[in-house]
Design a protein around this motif. Sequence first.
Motif, PDB file in Angstrom:
ATOM      1  N   LEU A 197       5.640   3.192   8.226  1.00  0.00           N
ATOM      2  CA  LEU A 197       5.492   2.054   7.316  1.00  0.00           C
ATOM      3  C   LEU A 197       6.734   1.806   6.467  1.00  0.00           C
ATOM      4  O   LEU A 197       6.811   0.786   5.770  1.00  0.00           O
ATOM      5  N   ILE A 198       7.691   2.741   6.500  1.00  0.00           N
ATOM      6  CA  ILE A 198       8.902   2.577   5.684  1.00  0.00           C
ATOM      7  C   ILE A 198      10.129   2.800   6.564  1.00  0.00           C
ATOM      8  O   ILE A 198      10.887   3.764   6.390  1.00  0.00           O
ATOM      9  N   PRO A 199      10.369   1.923   7.535  1.00  0.00           N
ATOM     10  CA  PRO A 199      11.549   2.086   8.391  1.00  0.00           C
ATOM     11  C   PRO A 199      12.836   1.917   7.586  1.00  0.00           C
ATOM     12  O   PRO A 199      12.881   1.189   6.601  1.00  0.00           O
ATOM     13  N   GLY A 200      13.882   2.624   8.016  1.00  0.00           N
ATOM     14  CA  GLY A 200      15.176   2.493   7.351  1.00  0.00           C
ATOM     15  C   GLY A 200      15.393   3.447   6.201  1.00  0.00           C
ATOM     16  O   GLY A 200      16.448   3.415   5.552  1.00  0.00           O
ATOM     17  N   ILE A 237       0.821  -1.210   0.000  1.00  0.00           N
ATOM     18  CA  ILE A 237       0.000   0.000   0.000  1.00  0.00           C
ATOM     19  C   ILE A 237       0.857   1.264   0.000  1.00  0.00           C
ATOM     20  O   ILE A 237       0.331   2.370  -0.123  1.00  0.00           O
ATOM     21  N   ILE A 238       2.180   1.095   0.120  1.00  0.00           N
ATOM     22  CA  ILE A 238       3.073   2.252   0.141  1.00  0.00           C
ATOM     23  C   ILE A 238       4.437   1.824  -0.382  1.00  0.00           C
ATOM     24  O   ILE A 238       4.831   0.656  -0.248  1.00  0.00           O
ATOM     25  N   ALA A 288       0.423   6.307   1.856  1.00  0.00           N
ATOM     26  CA  ALA A 288      -0.141   4.960   1.795  1.00  0.00           C
ATOM     27  C   ALA A 288      -1.589   4.989   1.323  1.00  0.00           C
ATOM     28  O   ALA A 288      -2.363   5.889   1.669  1.00  0.00           O
ATOM     29  N   THR A 289      -1.945   3.993   0.533  1.00  0.00           N
ATOM     30  CA  THR A 289      -3.343   3.780   0.176  1.00  0.00           C
ATOM     31  C   THR A 289      -4.080   3.261   1.407  1.00  0.00           C
ATOM     32  O   THR A 289      -3.583   2.351   2.088  1.00  0.00           O
ATOM     33  N   VAL A 347       0.763 -10.218   3.941  1.00  0.00           N
ATOM     34  CA  VAL A 347       1.441  -9.086   4.562  1.00  0.00           C
ATOM     35  C   VAL A 347       0.919  -7.822   3.887  1.00  0.00           C
ATOM     36  O   VAL A 347       0.821  -7.752   2.663  1.00  0.00           O
ATOM     37  N   VAL A 348       0.579  -6.811   4.681  1.00  0.00           N
ATOM     38  CA  VAL A 348       0.058  -5.555   4.147  1.00  0.00           C
ATOM     39  C   VAL A 348       0.929  -4.414   4.655  1.00  0.00           C
ATOM     40  O   VAL A 348       1.189  -4.302   5.851  1.00  0.00           O
ATOM     41  N   GLY A 349       1.403  -3.577   3.755  1.00  0.00           N
ATOM     42  CA  GLY A 349       2.267  -2.454   4.120  1.00  0.00           C
ATOM     43  C   GLY A 349       3.225  -2.176   2.983  1.00  0.00           C
ATOM     44  O   GLY A 349       2.838  -2.185   1.819  1.00  0.00           O
TER      45      GLY A 349
END
Length: 408
Positions: free
Chosen positions: A248-251, A189-190, A322-323, A346-348
């Motif tokens: 939702l986007i670590p790193g 979703i992102i 993200a959607t 898995v969602v993300g």
Amino acid sequence: MNVDPAQIDALFQPDEPVKLTQDLIRIPSYLWQESQVGFWIADWMRAHGFEVDLQTVPLRNGGVTHQAIGTLRGTGEAPSLMLCGHTDTSDWGGRPFRESEWTHDPFAADIADGYLYGLGAINMKSGVASILMAAEIVRRMGQPLKGDLIVACVVAETGGGVGALHLIDSGLRPDYCIVTEASNLDVGIISVGYVQGKVRVRGEFKHRVPYVNPIEQMAKVIAAFSPSYVQIPSVDQGGWLHYTPHPLIPGFPSMAVRNIEHFQDTTTITFDLRIIPGMTEESVRADMTRRLDQIAAEDPNFDYELIIPQSESQPNMPAREATPVDAPVVVRLIEAHRAVTGRDPVVGAGHRIGATADTCHFKGVGITCVEYGPGYIPIWPMVDERIETAQIVTATRVLAKTAMELIL
């Protein structure tokens, strides 16, 4: 409409999307050279009853390439859905990555031990085959569609999404879109975006006497940024980039120098900066300029030029939010995956964390997008690029069920 997976299975043979992937792999389609596979897909669509728009995509070098868009028309009583994949493959100077190390012919599309080998097997001719076959299954269902089903096989995703941008410029605006990048069947979703560019440093060109060496000056630039693809701290944390971390986007964000060139008095690096929502090309340019100006303030001989984007032919890819997980296309996709596989996906950001996709351009014009496709990528780029054939079949089944429940 609630569709049982058994109804889908009765409408196709599992080897059909696999053979379709093989057909696509056997047609080379490097970046900016996708016309032949575009013509083949257009012919396939026509033969299977699709309304076809074969688009000529102009390139900024004066050439053209081609992409095929197929449509099954609905009555307009339901939202429209676009299934999208790109036909360009990875391109290393017009050849596969480390071709001499491949143990399978990159264009033979061999199958061995449950895996299909070939250039584009993962990125992303299996994804293209999945959307073609999923749409064909919907057509074979034989029921009138309430919403349009569009299959977009676009060019030049690896060139900044030029094909997707051309599609947008043509006026196409579906309500929903699923981009079948290799997500290992995770629901994406992102995703990150990227800003790619160049830093050029000028020095002097002399022999045997002290002079301003641009290679040494460039070493200061490389040191001033960050180790390759390690998260760059924000300004608030003592770093040089302005951003707010995204849960939702670590790193990320992270950056790497991808190439270095030197000629006489000039040294140039090409960089790739993976960005997160809230960051833009303009904000990156401002932050990089400040960082480079700091070097110049300490060294009066430091003479630089910052070039963004890296090429007129290749736009950068923005990072979008993200959607929502409750968007109908996401809900139906999750339900379809669960029904077909017996497991929750898995969602993300999922398996594709750190990768970009054409979703960034579609989201930018208000299309609700999600990424979902076959293929596990252990490392990229790959020698002996391969995909598990079972994933191609699973993706086809999930996409067909999702489409049916949105547009029938």
